[in-house]
Design a protein around this motif. Sequence first.
Motif, PDB file in Angstrom:
ATOM      1  N   ALA A 257      23.112 -14.156  36.307  1.00 52.84           N
ATOM      2  CA  ALA A 257      23.103 -14.558  37.724  1.00 52.84           C
ATOM      3  C   ALA A 257      22.844 -16.050  37.863  1.00 52.84           C
ATOM      4  O   ALA A 257      23.489 -16.736  38.665  1.00 52.84           O
ATOM      5  CB  ALA A 257      22.038 -13.766  38.485  1.00 52.84           C
ATOM      6  N   TYR A 258      21.918 -16.572  37.076  1.00 52.65           N
ATOM      7  CA  TYR A 258      21.621 -17.999  37.134  1.00 52.65           C
ATOM      8  C   TYR A 258      22.840 -18.826  36.723  1.00 52.65           C
ATOM      9  O   TYR A 258      23.130 -19.878  37.310  1.00 52.65           O
ATOM     10  CB  TYR A 258      20.446 -18.342  36.221  1.00 52.65           C
ATOM     11  N   LYS A 259      23.567 -18.323  35.731  1.00 48.82           N
ATOM     12  CA  LYS A 259      24.740 -19.057  35.249  1.00 48.82           C
ATOM     13  C   LYS A 259      25.872 -19.019  36.274  1.00 48.82           C
ATOM     14  O   LYS A 259      26.486 -20.049  36.585  1.00 48.82           O
ATOM     15  CB  LYS A 259      25.214 -18.454  33.928  1.00 48.82           C
ATOM     16  N   VAL A 260      26.118 -17.827  36.839  1.00 51.13           N
ATOM     17  CA  VAL A 260      27.236 -17.672  37.777  1.00 51.13           C
ATOM     18  C   VAL A 260      26.954 -18.394  39.090  1.00 51.13           C
ATOM     19  O   VAL A 260      27.805 -19.092  39.632  1.00 51.13           O
ATOM     20  CB  VAL A 260      27.525 -16.178  38.030  1.00 51.13           C
ATOM     21  N   GLN A 261      25.734 -18.225  39.610  1.00 50.18           N
ATOM     22  CA  GLN A 261      25.413 -18.839  40.896  1.00 50.18           C
ATOM     23  C   GLN A 261      25.103 -20.325  40.782  1.00 50.18           C
ATOM     24  O   GLN A 261      25.086 -21.036  41.783  1.00 50.18           O
ATOM     25  CB  GLN A 261      24.233 -18.089  41.538  1.00 50.18           C
ATOM     26  N   GLN A 262      24.869 -20.781  39.548  1.00 53.13           N
ATOM     27  CA  GLN A 262      24.650 -22.193  39.264  1.00 53.13           C
ATOM     28  C   GLN A 262      23.554 -22.817  40.131  1.00 53.13           C
ATOM     29  O   GLN A 262      23.634 -23.976  40.534  1.00 53.13           O
ATOM     30  CB  GLN A 262      25.956 -22.996  39.411  1.00 53.13           C
TER      31      GLN A 262
ATOM     32  N   ARG B 194      15.702 -19.641  45.999  1.00 50.42           N
ATOM     33  CA  ARG B 194      15.653 -18.326  45.363  1.00 50.42           C
ATOM     34  C   ARG B 194      17.080 -17.874  45.047  1.00 50.42           C
ATOM     35  O   ARG B 194      17.997 -18.087  45.827  1.00 50.42           O
ATOM     36  CB  ARG B 194      14.975 -17.315  46.280  1.00 50.42           C
ATOM     37  N   VAL B 195      17.218 -17.240  43.895  1.00 50.08           N
ATOM     38  CA  VAL B 195      18.521 -16.742  43.484  1.00 50.08           C
ATOM     39  C   VAL B 195      18.775 -15.416  44.174  1.00 50.08           C
ATOM     40  O   VAL B 195      17.880 -14.575  44.291  1.00 50.08           O
ATOM     41  CB  VAL B 195      18.575 -16.577  41.952  1.00 50.08           C
ATOM     42  N   GLY B 196      20.020 -15.216  44.639  1.00 52.52           N
ATOM     43  CA  GLY B 196      20.366 -14.015  45.390  1.00 52.52           C
ATOM     44  C   GLY B 196      20.266 -12.753  44.552  1.00 52.52           C
ATOM     45  O   GLY B 196      20.049 -12.799  43.334  1.00 52.52           O
ATOM     46  N   PRO B 197      20.463 -11.595  45.186  1.00 56.78           N
ATOM     47  CA  PRO B 197      20.364 -10.313  44.484  1.00 56.78           C
ATOM     48  C   PRO B 197      21.269 -10.267  43.261  1.00 56.78           C
ATOM     49  O   PRO B 197      22.398 -10.742  43.284  1.00 56.78           O
ATOM     50  CB  PRO B 197      20.806  -9.300  45.543  1.00 56.78           C
ATOM     51  N   LEU B 198      20.771  -9.647  42.210  1.00 63.83           N
ATOM     52  CA  LEU B 198      21.534  -9.605  40.974  1.00 63.83           C
ATOM     53  C   LEU B 198      22.787  -8.757  41.114  1.00 63.83           C
ATOM     54  O   LEU B 198      23.766  -8.953  40.391  1.00 63.83           O
ATOM     55  CB  LEU B 198      20.650  -9.052  39.851  1.00 63.83           C
ATOM     56  N   LEU B 199      22.783  -7.817  42.050  1.00 60.18           N
ATOM     57  CA  LEU B 199      23.948  -6.945  42.222  1.00 60.18           C
ATOM     58  C   LEU B 199      25.174  -7.709  42.686  1.00 60.18           C
ATOM     59  O   LEU B 199      26.299  -7.217  42.588  1.00 60.18           O
ATOM     60  CB  LEU B 199      23.623  -5.827  43.227  1.00 60.18           C
ATOM     61  N   GLU B 200      24.976  -8.900  43.228  1.00 62.84           N
ATOM     62  CA  GLU B 200      26.104  -9.685  43.703  1.00 62.84           C
ATOM     63  C   GLU B 200      26.866 -10.329  42.552  1.00 62.84           C
ATOM     64  O   GLU B 200      27.966 -10.833  42.731  1.00 62.84           O
ATOM     65  CB  GLU B 200      25.615 -10.782  44.657  1.00 62.84           C
TER      66      GLU B 200
END
Length: 813
Positions: free
Chosen positions: A54-59, A806-812
């Motif tokens: 998630a951290y990688k995709v949402q950058q 804050r990073v969004g929900p991991l399900l996204e």
Amino acid sequence: MFNNKELFKTVFKEKLVSCLGKSIEEASPGDVYKMLGTLIREFIGREWAETNQAYKVQQEKQVYYFSMEFLIGRLLGNNLLNLGMLETVRDGLLDLGWNLEEIEEQEPDAGLGNGGLGRLAACFLDSLASLGYAGHGCGIRYKYGLFEQKIVDGHQVELPDDWLQKGNVWEECREDKRIEVCFWGRVEVSEENGRTVFNSVDYEKIWAVPYDVPIIGYGDLHVNTLRLWSAESAVEPSKMRMEGQNSYYKFLDYTRSAESISEFLYPDDSGYEGKLLRLKQQYFLCSAGLQSVLRTFEKLGLPYLELPHKVAVHINDTHPTLVIPELMRILIDERGFGWDEAWEITSRTVSYTNHTLMGEALEKWPVNMVRELLPRVYMIIEEINKRFCGMLLERYPERQDLVSRMAIIEGDQVKMAHLAILGSYSVNGVAQLHTELLKSDVMKPFYELYPERFNNKTNGITHRRWLMHANPKLSHLISESIGTDWIKHPHQLLRLESFKNDPAFLDQIMRIKRGNKLRLAAYIQQKQGIAVDPDSIFDVQVKRLHAYKRQLMNILHVMHLYNDIKDHPSQERVPRTFIFGAKAAPGYYLAKSIIKLINVVADVVNSDPQMDGKLKVLFLENYSVSLAEKIIPAANVSEQISTAGKEASGTGNMKFMMNGALTIGTLDGANVEMHDMLGDENMFLFGLRSEEVVNYYKYGGYLAREVYNRDPRIKRVMDQLMSPGPFCCHEREFGMIYQSILDHNDEFFVLRDFAGYAETQAAIDQAYLNAQSWASKSVVNIAHAGHFSSDCTINRYARDIWHIRRVGPLLEV
């Protein structure tokens, strides 16, 4: 993971058989602990991977918290709590014949830290994960912790803290992500295509091997990472250049030298070799950590000019300050940047927390040591210093004194705090008073030059470990009374204040406190064979042993109480149990002498029949996070009595407050902010103010001998340190303590504050007699403790310093 305890029991028994070939009847407590840890690690593995993805995709921007210490304590109970499985596992184990608390005792406290600095780092990691921020720890995987403390004949004896002896169920070795770190050698300078090139040659290479520990957030299953680096040999014996008969021994020497870097937390630095090893440790952490951070950044495919927008490197005190020249080295030598661009990137990426006001604690390194061990890094430090001093001379030609006061390199010393301030975009203190003293005194010229960099972020503690896990009955009462929103929003604890005059609620508060005292009393009886009265005042001072923290004043007052009871045996007393816990640095002989004094006083008091029902003294050996979790919920009185202006913040004061203890303290560190919220009526203040202390240091006017001659109570206890009697087996047994007070004029004003301290302790006795009023004050303390949750502190860091979301929900993902 487990919907109910029956499912847990089934899975757990199957795991024991499949992994260990044992039935539940054959399993030992160690087996049960190991399997519980393994189950949790397997369960959160997917969430760990998904969090990183998630951290990688949402950058989103990520924080890397560099610290030489992470005092994480035991992880089993805390992880079960954060996963929402604590009660299910406790009940399931009980059905299988096991007590969860007994199983938790199988886990050693991780030997990764010593005091408040390391515990703060651990609380911050918990809050970062629980709040959904992309924030990771970067530290060293010490094979041995500080030391295991034993008390032998009253003396502190240090034994190896071999916490990894049975392995660490929580860690995952990432051998494939190892990193090369280089020491020694020399730098060759050449020109290539009109550009100056620096090549390091003839260096000694070692491997930094990462071991990752998952940091499990509360509730929403964000799993961040604490990456710990282990130093290993980078040369295989078969490939090492042979030089006759000496080759084997040269290889052994090299291997021992390499592995020693991650062997001990805080090796003795009183000699040259110890200092060199400490410097090696710091560079090892900085170089390995930064290279790892940059590997992750490069996977984003962004130009390096974007680094400050995607990465925040935070240094916890001056120990990791070498990240600044190391990042410059990588950008210039390995990524091809010019000086100005590299400095722009570096100084917008790094931020720094200062943790001390004491000059002797501000790190300095010998120039020759840095130059020889880290030749290229020293060249960069030298260039930073040259440019900075040139700027000062150009801007303030009439202020020649500024250069020597502010230089990074002065004489034969490299001043790490100056380098940290200069290379960081943010410099924060850890309490309002501490930050103001930094700006007005310790770092005044830097504040005048860079006022926009300085800010305050008062320390915090995670209420999940220090209230929910350490004091579950109090936690349950709070949830029954105000709901459970406070768990995610700790400021909601303020709603408890409406119960401060509710007799039924106060009665429950008192019952819970007494239960915690009974639990601690049982532990003391088991460990030391001493019975303590659970209805006495539990007066507690547990923290690192240092002269400025003034454990000495506390024990001198206990000696005075003993004398007074002997003089007036028929006088009614409010029973007191004084509890100490502290480690002294192995080479800090004054501190070790104070530990000896505490134990001598304890032996005298506890063996005297006249003290029964009036006075007890305990020194609990090997103070640690897990021991603190037993002590703090049981405390009635929290001793926070440091010399005003010396304690940067304190976090023990917050833990006691959150568990309903009342503070006796000076207006020092975060005590000031506690007082702003609680007022005089809900804590007990005494002693000099910080400005009075500063005036004494600047202008004099204090003579310890005058106080000694004027106050017969003080004269008596001081004389008892030197003359054969109840507390002194032979003449001058405590001469070092005596000299520190009278011959060296009482640097931390123990005698100056003694009278006020004794008077305030007497006021505590009177206050404790009114049980309802005391319980009401306790409730007010708990209600305001949410302000000191590390969740609140981390939100302020995120908003004001790191600029992260804050990073969004991991399900996204």
